[in-house]
Design an enzyme around this catalytic site. Sequence first.
Site, PDB file in Angstrom:
ATOM      1  N   ASP A 270     -12.573 -26.238  76.345  1.00 12.96           N
ATOM      2  CA  ASP A 270     -12.226 -26.019  74.951  1.00 12.96           C
ATOM      3  C   ASP A 270     -10.904 -26.711  74.640  1.00 12.96           C
ATOM      4  OD1 ASP A 270     -14.457 -24.446  74.707  1.00 12.96           O
ATOM      5  OD2 ASP A 270     -13.374 -22.536  74.775  1.00 12.96           O
ATOM      6  N   MET A 271     -10.731 -27.116  73.401  1.00 10.27           N
ATOM      7  CA  MET A 271      -9.509 -27.811  73.019  1.00 10.27           C
ATOM      8  C   MET A 271      -8.260 -27.007  73.394  1.00 10.27           C
ATOM      9  SD  MET A 271      -8.275 -29.277  69.297  1.00 10.27           S
ATOM     10  CE  MET A 271      -7.972 -27.662  68.577  1.00 10.27           C
TER      11      MET A 271
END
Length: 445
Positions: A270-271
């Site tokens: 995930d970012m």
Amino acid sequence: MFPPFETKDARSYCLKLISQIEAGNIILKQITQDSKERKDNGLMLGTLICKEKVLFCVSGIHRQLQVINNPFDFDFVIVPPLADNQAISKALEQNDRKIHELTDKINAGSTNLTEERKKLTDQSLQKVFSLYNFYKSDNTNITLDNIILRHGGKLPPTGTGDCCAPKLLSYAYEHNYTPLSMDEVFYGKNTKNKINLQSYPPCPERCDYILPDILGLDIIYRDDYIIVVNKPSMLLSVPGRTPDKQDCIVNRVKKLYPFCIEQPSVHRLDMETSGLMVLAFTKEAHKNLNLQFEKKLVEKAYTALLDGALPKSSGELSPHGGEKSGRIELKFRLDINNRPHQIYDEENGKLGITEWQLLNIEKYTNPISKKEKTVSRMLYRPLTGRTHQLRLISSDSHGFKLPIVGDSLYGKCEEGERLMLHCHYLSFIHPVTNEKMEFNLPCPF
């Protein structure tokens, strides 16, 4: 830091440089006043082979390479220091005398002056570091002051920015050169830590501090087939659909290594999550690693901070019996009315399986507000790779009902915070050598 580029070709050029120094065609000119401590000391000589030219440099600010008779039949550049010696001397002179006076008193037995001397030394260091500016692989630049801020204000050691690697890379990116091979060779009398004519990777004390910003990647391992990086929080793993979402690990790898395949990613974080990622340089390596992920042969482990004390949480699977470890199996699916959120769905959801271990109950302090709260430090081993799997088992009422600190989707992210989720362990089989590859990365929180 792991050498960011192939080293063999550059090493041969380093040895050519040394042979010409010994032949007298190139000299190591002293450009500052010598000292007893530095007299006859060895130094690092660096070479960066670019597509356009060969770059040479010497470590430190006290000596510089000077060509007497050009012995080479190829285009080369002698890379200068990043900061001017006179400017450095001027930055140091204000506190220099007082620091020496305090040092003499401390050596004479005074024990209460150490903190005062450290304060003055740090002031001087900060002035020197303010002189350094580095060009980056994305054709922008960054000051050492900004890099220091990224490290929370912690100052690096004296001499940061004076090693060969940052000089060579900054010069190359300033002139839009394409790096191909880089190496650093020690030249001089053997020491406790260095052997004459031995190659050494960029130093961990100084280069690890600045090279990730220059390169755009924190490289943990690299060979001809794969690269393992430490993805920072708030950087995408793969590009998004819109122009503002093109800066990501994949595109940074492709820019740094033009020979890389078009689609090198085999998994993603995930970012907001940080930590270990492996990418493939070749189609064969990509296919092999993809298969390992599909067959669940890749092992990963994460560290997370949960917002609260796990034994006191109200989730359905919270360990109210005093358990310190366990296994969670929950089904989630995309909430089509609230993308990219995932929701619990026992009937239509996909099963996510996670092993967990409670490592510690501790205090966490918000870096901006300084507000303190109780958190649970967790070790997570996901056995499946569902979207937001670890964030969901933490936050959902069917799991622990304790969101991860800084989770903007399933909890709250206060000013100054980040998602406290970090992939600290990664293991897989090398797609070419069949060697088991294991990587451990310290948790940044």
